[in-house]
Motif scaffolding. Sequence first.
Motif, PDB file in Angstrom:
ATOM      1  N   LEU A  91     -35.781  25.519  -3.444  1.00 37.53           N
ATOM      2  CA  LEU A  91     -37.167  24.920  -3.381  1.00 37.53           C
ATOM      3  C   LEU A  91     -37.700  24.399  -4.628  1.00 37.53           C
ATOM      4  O   LEU A  91     -37.849  24.779  -5.639  1.00 37.53           O
ATOM      5  N   VAL A  92     -38.090  22.988  -4.845  1.00 42.92           N
ATOM      6  CA  VAL A  92     -38.495  22.425  -6.005  1.00 42.92           C
ATOM      7  C   VAL A  92     -40.014  21.743  -5.507  1.00 42.92           C
ATOM      8  O   VAL A  92     -39.900  21.175  -4.338  1.00 42.92           O
ATOM      9  N   VAL A  93     -41.012  22.142  -5.974  1.00 40.52           N
ATOM     10  CA  VAL A  93     -42.579  21.495  -5.777  1.00 40.52           C
ATOM     11  C   VAL A  93     -43.021  20.786  -6.960  1.00 40.52           C
ATOM     12  O   VAL A  93     -42.865  21.018  -8.009  1.00 40.52           O
ATOM     13  N   TYR A  94     -43.235  19.229  -6.718  1.00 41.76           N
ATOM     14  CA  TYR A  94     -44.111  18.501  -7.486  1.00 41.76           C
ATOM     15  C   TYR A  94     -45.551  18.328  -7.137  1.00 41.76           C
ATOM     16  O   TYR A  94     -45.792  18.217  -5.994  1.00 41.76           O
ATOM     17  N   ARG A  95     -46.521  18.347  -7.931  1.00 42.16           N
ATOM     18  CA  ARG A  95     -47.795  18.111  -7.794  1.00 42.16           C
ATOM     19  C   ARG A  95     -48.176  17.027  -8.570  1.00 42.16           C
ATOM     20  O   ARG A  95     -48.776  17.100  -9.703  1.00 42.16           O
ATOM     21  N   THR A  96     -48.303  15.924  -8.011  1.00 42.09           N
ATOM     22  CA  THR A  96     -48.704  14.542  -8.764  1.00 42.09           C
ATOM     23  C   THR A  96     -49.580  13.964  -7.948  1.00 42.09           C
ATOM     24  O   THR A  96     -50.438  14.555  -7.379  1.00 42.09           O
ATOM     25  N   LYS A  97     -49.518  12.543  -7.655  1.00 40.87           N
ATOM     26  CA  LYS A  97     -50.576  11.952  -6.892  1.00 40.87           C
ATOM     27  C   LYS A  97     -50.268  12.427  -5.219  1.00 40.87           C
ATOM     28  O   LYS A  97     -51.227  12.256  -4.338  1.00 40.87           O
ATOM     29  N   THR A  98     -49.019  12.877  -5.204  1.00 47.56           N
ATOM     30  CA  THR A  98     -48.742  13.551  -3.734  1.00 47.56           C
ATOM     31  C   THR A  98     -48.148  15.027  -3.872  1.00 47.56           C
ATOM     32  O   THR A  98     -47.971  15.295  -5.181  1.00 47.56           O
ATOM     33  N   PHE A  99     -48.344  15.763  -3.092  1.00 48.98           N
ATOM     34  CA  PHE A  99     -47.757  17.006  -3.284  1.00 48.98           C
ATOM     35  C   PHE A  99     -46.390  16.900  -2.432  1.00 48.98           C
ATOM     36  O   PHE A  99     -46.346  16.517  -1.297  1.00 48.98           O
ATOM     37  N   THR A 100     -45.215  17.153  -3.174  1.00 56.46           N
ATOM     38  CA  THR A 100     -43.876  16.766  -2.624  1.00 56.46           C
ATOM     39  C   THR A 100     -43.021  18.017  -2.526  1.00 56.46           C
ATOM     40  O   THR A 100     -43.259  18.972  -3.918  1.00 56.46           O
ATOM     41  N   ILE A 101     -42.352  18.397  -1.765  1.00 54.34           N
ATOM     42  CA  ILE A 101     -41.496  19.664  -1.651  1.00 54.34           C
ATOM     43  C   ILE A 101     -39.861  18.817  -1.642  1.00 54.34           C
ATOM     44  O   ILE A 101     -39.706  18.063  -0.713  1.00 54.34           O
TER      45      ILE A 101
END
Length: 141
Positions: A91-101
């Motif tokens: 699991l990798v999570v990115y919080r930029t302009k969108t929330f991405t998994i």
Amino acid sequence: MLFNTSHKNKAYTTKSIEVLGNAFSLLEKIKRGGVGSSRLIIKELSTKLQPINAQTIDDNFANIELRPKGIIIHFTNRLDRYSWIIPYYRLVVYRTKTFTIHANGHFIKFNKDKNYLANKKFINKMMDSKIEFLDLDYYDG
């Protein structure tokens, strides 16, 4: 691993228990303050996660379920329901302009709107569960 769970799917049930463990008991769900998110609006799916009969006319929604060793993302397209199994170590999570998994080279992007804001507490709980499961003490600031 993506499964069509519109109908009872024995392969999904077996694999989800094998990879993520059994679902939490009622008592454990109460202790944790819930193990499921409210709905999130999907902005984009990677090509491998897109259903064959994908329709982009309507907003597609997803929710996230916590398990002892990972998460399951449930999402719908038309009348079909899909479940994506993700162990914590992938699991990798990115919080930029969108929330991405992200996991295994695939991703789901969610809109950062009022639904995201309502789920922030759950998302933090999900990340805390990942850190606790993987014993990543060095991330504590």
